[in-house]
Design an enzyme around this catalytic site. Structure first.
Site, PDB file in Angstrom:
ATOM      1  N   LYS A   1      -8.757  -2.378  -0.681  1.00 56.15           N
ATOM      2  CA  LYS A   1      -8.874  -0.915  -0.774  1.00 56.15           C
ATOM      3  C   LYS A   1      -9.663  -0.539  -2.016  1.00 56.15           C
ATOM      4  CE  LYS A   1      -6.197  -0.166  -4.500  1.00 56.15           C
ATOM      5  NZ  LYS A   1      -6.665   0.484  -5.746  1.00 56.15           N
TER       6      LYS A   1
ATOM      7  N   ASP B   1       1.314  -0.118  -3.620  1.00 54.27           N
ATOM      8  CA  ASP B   1       0.125  -0.075  -2.767  1.00 54.27           C
ATOM      9  C   ASP B   1       0.368  -0.644  -1.373  1.00 54.27           C
ATOM     10  OD1 ASP B   1      -1.572   1.163  -4.557  1.00 54.27           O
ATOM     11  OD2 ASP B   1      -2.399  -0.709  -5.343  1.00 54.27           O
TER      12      ASP B   1
END
Length: 290
Positions: free
Chosen positions: A11, A137
């Site tokens: 990401k 996350d």
């Protein structure tokens, strides 16, 4: 014996803002997260021995609970599959400790993969609750795509996909402590905020130039002050045609947004001469779990 293969996608933070801090020390964030095409490859195999067994082409990763992939598998077994054994093979392509959520992505791939392989029937919310116990996350990495991330990272709002573009990643050979960067941010009491609302408007309009131009990571000033190479990489990307370039997470990775792959490749050639990791990728294939 059952087996499954999973991709664990990295990401980037198109925007990262810190809006407060909880009493337990966790920072309250407001971020726009984007899944990208760079990924680790994992294979999960059922074994006839109970436990979690881990192998990787990356010798730095340990086969114990300090490894998020191992911890994710141990958690699933403890909660739903007592007495079960799995073997994990991890081909590592996401640079370690780079701000690209490689460890979180691996954990998410294990949760998604074991849920499917053993037909556990866990929905996205249940998987995200398990993932949050492993790291802030992990819930985003479970869901993927493009999302607004709030709270400590666990409150996710699905957003329109990022417009088509090429993404150039560059990772200098630095060791950056996330804990230290957040501490320095607190000490310096920076009154700086990212333009998250502007970015949201750009996403809903499909306006890539404005999205890239309004990118801001409030941690970048902290990390960049300690490591000037981060600013130098950003400058090189912008001089070679990027619509915008920013650091991801607490660093040290830097990404640039380009309108097409050809421009990104030219910038890649310029940076490859002096950096150990440079990669051009696209956004990841959309594969949400509902």
């Amino acid at each position: 014996m059952r087996a499954i293969s999973e991709n664990a996608y990295a990401k980037i933070n198109l925007g990262l803002d810190i809006i407060g801090r909880r009493k337990d020390g966790y920072h309250l964030v407001r971020m726009i997260m984007q899944e990208i095409g760079l990924c680790d490859n994992l294979r999960i195999e059922e074994t006839d021995r109970p436990g979690v067994f881990f192998e990787s082409d990356c010798s730095v990763l340990k086969p114990d609970s300090s490894n998020l992939a191992v911890r994710a598998a141990e958690t699933v077994i403890r909660l739903y599959l007592p007495g079960t054994g799995v073997k994990i093979f991890l081909e590592k392509k996401i640079p370690l400790a780079s701000g690209l959520a490689g460890g979180s992505a691996d954990a998410a791939a294990i949760l998604n993969g074991m849920n499917q392989m053993f037909a556990l029937g866990l929905n996205r919310g249940e998987l995200c609750r398990i993932g949050l116990s492993l790291g802030a996350d992990v819930p985003f990495c479970i869901c993927g795509g493009t999302a607004l991330s709030e709270g400590i990272g666990e409150i996710l709002t699905e957003l329109p996909p990022m417009p088509d573009c090429a993404i150039l990643l560059a990772v200098p050979e630095l060791s950056v402590s996330t804990q230290e960067i957040y501490h320095l941010f607190d000490v310096e009491d920076r009154n700086i905020h990212a333009r998250i609302d502007d970015q949201l408007k750009s996403l809903y309009k499909g306006d890539l130039p404005n999205l890239a131009g309004s990118m801001k990571n409030v941690l970048e000033d902290v990390t960049g002050a300690r490591y000037p190479v981060i600013g130098q990489i950003r400058t090189c990307m912008m001089e070679n045609g990027a619509l915008g370039a920013r650091m991801s997470g607490s660093g040290p990775s830097v990404f640039g947004i380009f309108t097409d792959e050809e421009k990104a490749r030219r910038a890649e050639d310029a940076l490859r001469k002096c950096l150990p990791f440079v990669n051009v990728c696209l956004t990841a294939p959309l594969n949400r779990i509902h």
